[in-house]
Design a protein around this motif. Structure first.
Motif, PDB file in Angstrom:
ATOM      1  N   ASP A 247      -0.340  -0.389  -4.593  1.00 34.53           N
ATOM      2  CA  ASP A 247      -0.232  -1.611  -3.798  1.00 34.53           C
ATOM      3  C   ASP A 247      -0.907  -1.440  -2.438  1.00 34.53           C
ATOM      4  O   ASP A 247      -1.624  -2.330  -1.968  1.00 34.53           O
ATOM      5  CB  ASP A 247       1.241  -1.978  -3.612  1.00 34.53           C
ATOM      6  CG  ASP A 247       1.424  -3.232  -2.774  1.00 34.53           C
ATOM      7  OD1 ASP A 247       1.009  -4.318  -3.223  1.00 34.53           O
ATOM      8  OD2 ASP A 247       1.963  -3.134  -1.655  1.00 34.53           O
TER       9      ASP A 247
ATOM     10  N   LYS B 228       4.819   0.588   2.031  1.00 35.46           N
ATOM     11  CA  LYS B 228       4.918  -0.867   2.133  1.00 35.46           C
ATOM     12  C   LYS B 228       4.490  -1.327   3.531  1.00 35.46           C
ATOM     13  O   LYS B 228       3.780  -2.332   3.681  1.00 35.46           O
ATOM     14  CB  LYS B 228       6.344  -1.318   1.840  1.00 35.46           C
ATOM     15  CG  LYS B 228       6.622  -2.795   2.106  1.00 35.46           C
ATOM     16  CD  LYS B 228       5.778  -3.714   1.232  1.00 35.46           C
ATOM     17  CE  LYS B 228       6.261  -3.723  -0.186  1.00 35.46           C
ATOM     18  NZ  LYS B 228       5.502  -4.707  -1.022  1.00 35.46           N
TER      19      LYS B 228
ATOM     20  N   LYS C 217      -4.138  -3.571  -1.195  1.00 36.86           N
ATOM     21  CA  LYS C 217      -4.109  -4.423  -0.005  1.00 36.86           C
ATOM     22  C   LYS C 217      -5.215  -4.047   0.985  1.00 36.86           C
ATOM     23  O   LYS C 217      -5.647  -4.877   1.779  1.00 36.86           O
ATOM     24  CB  LYS C 217      -2.740  -4.301   0.693  1.00 36.86           C
ATOM     25  CG  LYS C 217      -1.564  -4.871  -0.098  1.00 36.86           C
ATOM     26  CD  LYS C 217      -1.656  -6.373  -0.256  1.00 36.86           C
ATOM     27  CE  LYS C 217      -0.346  -6.976  -0.761  1.00 36.86           C
ATOM     28  NZ  LYS C 217       0.157  -6.421  -2.020  1.00 36.86           N
TER      29      LYS C 217
ATOM     30  N   SER D 229       0.816  -1.169   3.728  1.00 42.17           N
ATOM     31  CA  SER D 229       0.229  -2.294   2.991  1.00 42.17           C
ATOM     32  C   SER D 229       0.223  -3.553   3.837  1.00 42.17           C
ATOM     33  O   SER D 229      -0.782  -4.275   3.887  1.00 42.17           O
ATOM     34  CB  SER D 229       1.015  -2.551   1.701  1.00 42.17           C
ATOM     35  OG  SER D 229       0.945  -1.466   0.822  1.00 42.17           O
TER      36      SER D 229
ATOM     37  N   SER E 105       1.458  -3.221 -11.132  1.00 42.68           N
ATOM     38  CA  SER E 105       0.842  -2.965  -9.828  1.00 42.68           C
ATOM     39  C   SER E 105      -0.673  -2.850  -9.960  1.00 42.68           C
ATOM     40  O   SER E 105      -1.428  -3.392  -9.142  1.00 42.68           O
ATOM     41  CB  SER E 105       1.405  -1.685  -9.202  1.00 42.68           C
ATOM     42  OG  SER E 105       2.785  -1.818  -8.925  1.00 42.68           O
TER      43      SER E 105
END
Length: 606
Positions: free
Chosen positions: A177, A142, A181, A145, A205
């Motif tokens: 993800d 995350k 991105k 990303s 996703s």
């Protein structure tokens, strides 16, 4: 401050008011009492920072400030309350750190930043000898990303594979993800295909990855795969897929998904209905869009924006502005609202109305103008012939002018024949988009219309010297769920003979009705008959001719073109709509054109 958990309020009241209980807590191990853990859990649930600090202080005073079990819960509390300074300080003070504690702090930074700290902590954790699990990887991915940190993300991916977590659904969704991105849709799909037992999060996703990176066709195709696999969609699934249909104005697919949503019981979901409003509005079915809009239980700003913008892009200026006045009574306009409002003024050529709403946006609603707002105003001023004012507005912009702003000025210069200012706009566009040919084509056409053939030759040589090729015009029409594409002068279609025969028939009809081909922009060294043939066989006309022989009489034709529709085709299609008694909708790079009964919704300004 967030609402406190209801069980927390009486507990803290007792703690503050009863010295005996406080004294007992001070001398009791947190492991021997359920009071401390339950109170901290309540603080976490209610995101109650100050009561949590009081409990932390009680622990420190009682000599249990370095207790790993309670310290981990307090780090979790501080992270949930977005107080990472306290969380990290306590983390550093704890003598032992288990995997859960590391995960909690990495998650905190991955959510709220600085994101690079989350990545740094991940490597520190691995260096300490702990093995990441299928919670660690999604958290650190995350952070990758959020930063679009592709190389770091690839390294984390390799580590996940090495430890056997590469095919885990949680890790897989996070990897998709991250790659999405970073713009690596192919890598995202590879991860998706590697995970055998996919849950709905994985599917969503991958759908989002396609949608966010401008692959609406792949989004719709994957949705079909999902349906075949028997996976039940969620609200997020349908919103993503409906938005993909809206992006390419794929009305048949959008209708299909609408029906599917109804059968699956999602019609009562306002988010799904709002996405349908946007899809139908962008596809030109404004009556259906408005009907769905009125059915919404809670009309949020995004729904009002979808409807206002839909009216604006199709040239329904009055309806867009009337709906905006209604919106002001029920919802708070935002910057997107005013893009729709100013676009409506732009398409309706309402300069004074546009200035009024622009000033209202800035002075009353305190919204800083974006390049989209400035583009609308430059276009309004330019079409009104106030080119100096348009240029002055650009020089005074608070935002940095982009290609849309300068392109609007260039288009206005073309309309009014201001070659000098047009050349300056081309210079700016060349710096922003050096490889784009559109600006040179417009400048060349301006020279041609002014009879300055040496200028046409100069632009042609400039493009050759810089290796810039003119963008190939292409138009599409969908008939019976199959998309047919055409280039200018194209004869590759299996029905090419019939298409050209129909085009010749219709061209004779519109000439008889008063149409005169405009060949001014065709190079002067081409024979007149060849000039006429060149303009009369543009891609959109071939698509229309195919539509006329492939659809029932009176059926509406929807054409999509990758470039701006030229002036001559615009005039010709007005005549075609009249002599064939057909509504023809052309979606070019700028806007929708609704041709009906010899007129266009743009009122000849686009």
């Amino acid at each position: 401050m967030p609402q406190l958990n209801q069980t927390l309020i009486p507990a803290l009241s007792i703690l503050r008011s009863n010295p005996f209980i406080s004294l007992r807590l001070l001398t009791t191990s947190p492991h021997q009492s359920s009071t401390f853990p339950s109170l901290i859990r309540s603080c976490i649930a209610g995101r109650a920072l100050e009561p949590g600090k009081q409990l932390h202080a009680q622990l420190v005073v009682s000599g249990f400030g370095s207790d790993v079990y309670m310290g981990t819960k307090l780090v979790d509390l501080y992270c949930n309350c977005n107080n990472l300074m306290y969380a990290h300080h306590l983390f550093d003070e704890l003598p032992k750190r288990n995997l859960f504690l590391w995960n909690v702090l990495i998650r905190g930074y991955a959510w709220d930043g600085p994101y690079e700290v989350a990545i740094k902590l991940f490597y520190e954790m691995v260096g300490s000898g702990l093995v990441p699990d299928n919670f660690t990887f999604p958290f650190v991915l995350k952070a990758c990303s959020r930063m679009a940190a592709l190389e770091e993300g690839r390294e984390v991916h390799r580590e996940a594979r090495r430890l056997g977590w590469g095919k885990d659904v949680f890790v897989g969704a996070a990897l998709i993800d991250m790659y999405a991105k970073c713009g690596c849709v192919g890598n995202a799909r590879e991860v998706f295909d590697e995970v055998g037992d996919r849950d709905i999060v994985m599917w969503n996703s991958m759908l989002a990855a396609y949608s966010q990176n401008g692959h609406p066709d792949d989004t719709l195709s994957l949705c079909r795969e999902m349906a075949v696999a028997g996976v039940r969609p969620t609200v997020a699934t349908l919103v993503t897929v409906i938005s993909a249909s809206a992006d390419i104005a794929a009305l048949p697919q959008g209708r299909e998904i609408h029906g599917f949503s109804w059968r699956q019981g999602f019609v009562v979901q306002d988010k799904v209905t709002t996405a349908l409003v946007d899809m139908y509005a962008k596809s030109g079915s404004l009556r259906i869009a408005r009907s769905l809009f009125e059915q919404l239980q809670d009309k949020r700003t995004v729904a009002w924006n979808a409807m206002i913008t839909g009216y604006a892009m199709h040239g329904h200026t009055v309806e867009a502005l009337d709906l905006y006045e209604q919106m002001r009574r029920y919802a708070q306009p935002d910057h997107i609202t005013f893009v729709g409002v100013l676009s409506a003024c732009r398409h309706g050529r309402l300069l004074d109305e546009g200035w009024k709403h622009f000033d209202e946006m800035v002075k009353y609603f305190r919204i800083d103008p974006t390049v989209q707002h400035y583009t609308c105003m430059v276009d309004l001023l330019g079409h009104a012939g106030r080119l100096d004012e348009a240029y002055k507005l650009i020089t005074e912009m608070k935002a940095i002018p982009d290609s849309g702003v300068w392109g609007s000025l260039l288009n206005a210069c073309k309309i009014h024949g201001n070659i000098e200012l047009g050349e300056m706009a081309v210079e700016q566009l060349s710096a922003l988009e050096p490889d784009d040919s559109g600006k040179y084509v417009i400048l060349s056409n301006m020279y041609a219309q002014a009879g300055k053939w040496e200028g046409v030759a100069r632009v042609r040589n400039l493009m050759l010297d810089n290796g810039i090729k003119k963008s190939i015009a292409c138009s599409w029409i969908e008939v019976k769920s199959k998309v047919h594409g055409f280039l200018s002068g194209d004869n590759s279609h299996p029905m090419s003979d019939a298409i050209y025969a129909e085009l010749e028939r219709v061209t004779a009809l519109i000439i008889e009705a008063g149409y005169v081909p405009n060949t001014e922009t065709v190079l002067h060294d081409v024979e007149d008959d060849e000039k006429t043939h060149m303009v009369c066989s543009h891609s959109e006309r071939l698509a229309i001719a195919f539509g006329l022989i492939s659809t029932p009489s009176g059926a509406r034709l929807l054409i999509t073109k990758n470039l701006r529709i030229c002036e001559d085709c615009h005039v010709a299609i007005k005549f075609i709509s009249k002599v064939t008694v057909r509504e023809v909708v052309v979606r070019d790079v700028n806007r929708y054109h609704h041709f009906k009964d010899g007129t266009c919704s743009c009122h000849d300004c686009w």
